[in-house]
Motif scaffolding. Sequence first.
Motif, short mmCIF file in Angstrom:
data_model
loop_
_atom_site.label_atom_id
_atom_site.label_comp_id
_atom_site.label_asym_id
_atom_site.label_seq_id
_atom_site.Cartn_x
_atom_site.Cartn_y
_atom_site.Cartn_z
N LEU A 168 44.68 74.43 -13.97
CA LEU A 168 45.53 73.31 -15.16
C LEU A 168 45.22 72.02 -14.36
O LEU A 168 45.58 70.89 -14.41
CB LEU A 168 46.40 73.35 -15.70
N GLN A 169 46.57 72.41 -12.69
CA GLN A 169 46.25 71.55 -12.06
C GLN A 169 44.94 70.58 -11.81
O GLN A 169 45.03 69.11 -11.79
CB GLN A 169 46.99 72.09 -10.64
N ARG A 170 43.99 71.21 -11.25
CA ARG A 170 43.04 70.62 -11.27
C ARG A 170 42.20 69.93 -12.87
O ARG A 170 42.01 68.50 -12.16
CB ARG A 170 41.65 71.98 -10.85
N GLU A 171 42.61 70.63 -13.78
CA GLU A 171 41.62 69.88 -15.10
C GLU A 171 42.37 68.64 -15.19
O GLU A 171 41.85 67.45 -14.87
CB GLU A 171 41.76 71.26 -16.22
N ALA A 172 44.50 68.73 -14.94
CA ALA A 172 45.31 67.41 -14.93
C ALA A 172 44.29 66.36 -14.67
O ALA A 172 43.90 65.09 -14.65
CB ALA A 172 46.29 67.70 -14.82
N TYR A 173 43.43 66.65 -12.72
CA TYR A 173 43.91 65.71 -11.86
C TYR A 173 41.98 65.11 -12.05
O TYR A 173 41.63 63.45 -12.12
CB TYR A 173 43.72 67.00 -10.75
N PHE A 174 41.15 65.76 -12.66
CA PHE A 174 39.56 65.40 -13.90
C PHE A 174 40.07 64.93 -14.40
O PHE A 174 39.66 63.44 -15.40
CB PHE A 174 38.77 66.41 -13.55
N LEU A 175 41.11 64.82 -15.44
CA LEU A 175 41.31 64.31 -16.72
C LEU A 175 41.64 63.39 -16.36
O LEU A 175 42.43 62.33 -17.03
CB LEU A 175 41.49 65.06 -17.51
N MET B 110 34.77 74.74 -12.16
CA MET B 110 35.81 74.19 -13.51
C MET B 110 35.09 72.40 -13.60
O MET B 110 35.89 72.10 -14.69
CB MET B 110 37.94 74.13 -12.61
N TYR B 111 35.18 71.98 -12.11
CA TYR B 111 35.04 70.61 -12.45
C TYR B 111 33.23 70.50 -13.05
O TYR B 111 33.42 69.13 -14.26
CB TYR B 111 34.57 69.01 -11.37
N ASP B 112 32.57 71.02 -12.57
CA ASP B 112 31.28 70.77 -13.56
C ASP B 112 30.57 71.13 -15.08
O ASP B 112 30.81 70.66 -15.58
CB ASP B 112 30.30 72.30 -12.85
N SER B 113 32.79 72.07 -14.96
CA SER B 113 32.69 72.76 -17.17
C SER B 113 33.44 71.61 -17.44
O SER B 113 32.94 71.23 -18.75
CB SER B 113 33.49 73.90 -16.83
N VAL B 114 34.33 71.11 -17.09
CA VAL B 114 35.16 69.39 -17.42
C VAL B 114 34.20 68.64 -17.86
O VAL B 114 33.85 68.17 -18.98
CB VAL B 114 36.30 69.40 -16.82
N LEU B 115 33.58 68.50 -16.79
CA LEU B 115 31.65 67.23 -17.43
C LEU B 115 31.15 67.52 -18.13
O LEU B 115 30.58 66.85 -19.21
CB LEU B 115 30.92 67.32 -15.33
N ALA B 116 30.70 68.65 -18.24
CA ALA B 116 30.03 69.31 -19.48
C ALA B 116 30.28 69.06 -20.75
O ALA B 116 29.45 69.34 -21.43
CB ALA B 116 29.39 70.70 -18.67
N THR B 117 32.47 69.57 -20.80
CA THR B 117 32.29 69.74 -21.87
C THR B 117 33.19 68.37 -22.82
O THR B 117 33.20 69.05 -23.99
CB THR B 117 33.05 70.90 -21.56
N LEU B 118 33.57 68.07 -21.83
CA LEU B 118 34.16 66.49 -22.01
C LEU B 118 34.26 65.84 -23.68
O LEU B 118 34.86 65.53 -24.10
CB LEU B 118 34.23 65.70 -20.78
N GLN B 119 33.04 65.73 -23.35
CA GLN B 119 32.36 64.98 -24.93
C GLN B 119 32.61 65.48 -25.69
O GLN B 119 33.03 64.97 -27.23
CB GLN B 119 31.31 64.56 -24.29
N ARG B 120 32.30 66.46 -26.18
CA ARG B 120 32.71 67.65 -26.97
C ARG B 120 34.03 68.02 -27.55
O ARG B 120 34.41 67.82 -28.28
CB ARG B 120 32.25 69.12 -26.49
N VAL B 121 34.60 68.16 -26.43
CA VAL B 121 36.68 67.65 -26.25
C VAL B 121 37.12 66.60 -27.02
O VAL B 121 37.87 66.42 -28.27
CB VAL B 121 37.43 68.46 -24.80
N ALA C 67 37.27 64.59 -5.16
CA ALA C 67 37.74 66.18 -4.23
C ALA C 67 36.68 67.51 -4.47
O ALA C 67 36.97 68.37 -3.71
CB ALA C 67 38.88 65.94 -3.99
N PHE C 68 36.31 67.20 -5.66
CA PHE C 68 35.90 68.74 -5.97
C PHE C 68 34.33 67.79 -6.12
O PHE C 68 34.03 69.51 -6.88
CB PHE C 68 36.83 68.51 -8.01
N GLY C 69 33.89 67.81 -5.61
CA GLY C 69 32.37 67.90 -5.25
C GLY C 69 31.91 66.34 -6.92
O GLY C 69 32.23 65.92 -6.95
N ASP C 70 30.55 66.74 -7.00
CA ASP C 70 29.49 66.34 -8.37
C ASP C 70 29.39 66.46 -9.02
O ASP C 70 28.75 66.25 -9.99
CB ASP C 70 28.42 65.81 -6.69
N GLY C 71 30.12 68.01 -9.83
CA GLY C 71 29.68 68.67 -11.36
C GLY C 71 28.37 68.82 -11.07
O GLY C 71 27.92 69.70 -11.34
#
Length: 356
Positions: free
Chosen positions: A280-287, A169-180, A335-339
């Motif tokens: 959502l707990q993780r996505e909020a943290y990533f963001l 999910m971290y990979d996914s957020v990093l890959a889509t954040l610009q678009r979002v 804490a969730f890897g490097d994407g």
Amino acid sequence: MKFLSVVGARPQFVKAAVLSRALRQRHTEVLVHTGQHYDDLMSEVFFRELALPAPDMNLGIGSGTHGEQTGRAIEGLETVMLKQQPDCVIVYGDTNSTLAGALAAAKLNIPVAHVEAGLRSYDRSMPEEINRVVTDHVSSYLFCPTANAVACLKKEGIEKGVYEVGDLMYDSVLATLQRVDAYAPEVLQRFGLKAGEYFLATIHRASNTDDPNVLRELFMALGRLKAPVFLPLHPRTREALHTEGVPIPLNVHLSEPTGYLDMLALEHNARAVLTDSGGLQREAYFLSVACVTLREETEWPETLAGGWNVLAGCDQARIVEAAERPRPSEPPRSAFGDGRAATKIVEILERDPPYR
Ligand code: UD1
């Protein structure tokens, strides 16, 4: 190699989209949708937005009791596995579809790769906890998103086939954040929200929806917040609210379930997120958005560091206090890897034979 991936519910589509892309560069993948989630807004929208290949088959298991849903999925998946003869079956997370895929494959002696292995709430009354424990114990590859997940498996005597790879999910957020971010102003306008001036809430766990007193308490807490609360409704919650006649406070704006991109845009611009969802707990943290977890425990204790996530259960006073707390000053730790979880998973599957 030939992989058979099992998906069925919303969060699995997000994770499978990332891994599927990496897998298909060098291997064959058969994608099976169990049909656990079947509405356009709970399923198809994710395939469209994330360019997840259309499933090769949909078993159409739909809703039902846990036994019905899991049983129908095992039967359907076994038939497909016997026909397809994959080298490995990939299952994600902790849903009834995950458990069904793991059991069907393990009984056919097909190695199981569990993505998101090792998570524990230590609450066996949660259906997801049963699904996680059983799936981990029959899996050959245990792909853990965090060091804590590796430690949880060790406590249960599972040390072989365990890999800490990070969170898809971290990979996914990093890959889509610009678009979002580019698309966020349109999303906020569409829902009539102002950046930083609303709370985003989601509620769908059985422990919160199936007890009317808990559900009422949660909505009363949302009603006490001093800003609008935007709440995309999971069908389970919509049904419970309707059956129990739970009053909806004036500042709470209900909506249909949103797609993935809308949801990330809403999360990224919220003053805080209130949720019982692990995603959502993780996505909020990533963001770097503050989160209030509407449960007494979390499978993602890393998100509690620095006060980014606070456990508030269903207690009104605790929820209000946590939601209105000042934003933590230290940035969240990684804490969730490097994407690169997807690449690591594919490399391991290519390199290491299943240990059983
Ligand atoms: C499931 C997972 C949960 C995951 C969640 C993500 C299990 C035990 N739980 O919970 O871990 O976090 O998905 O959303 O597998 N429904 C619809 N349309 C749909 C899907 C469901 O109307 O497309 C309704 C049905 O009334 C159904 C209820 O929602 O009975 C619950 O759906 P179900 O798939 O059983 O579990 P979730 O609550 O979605």
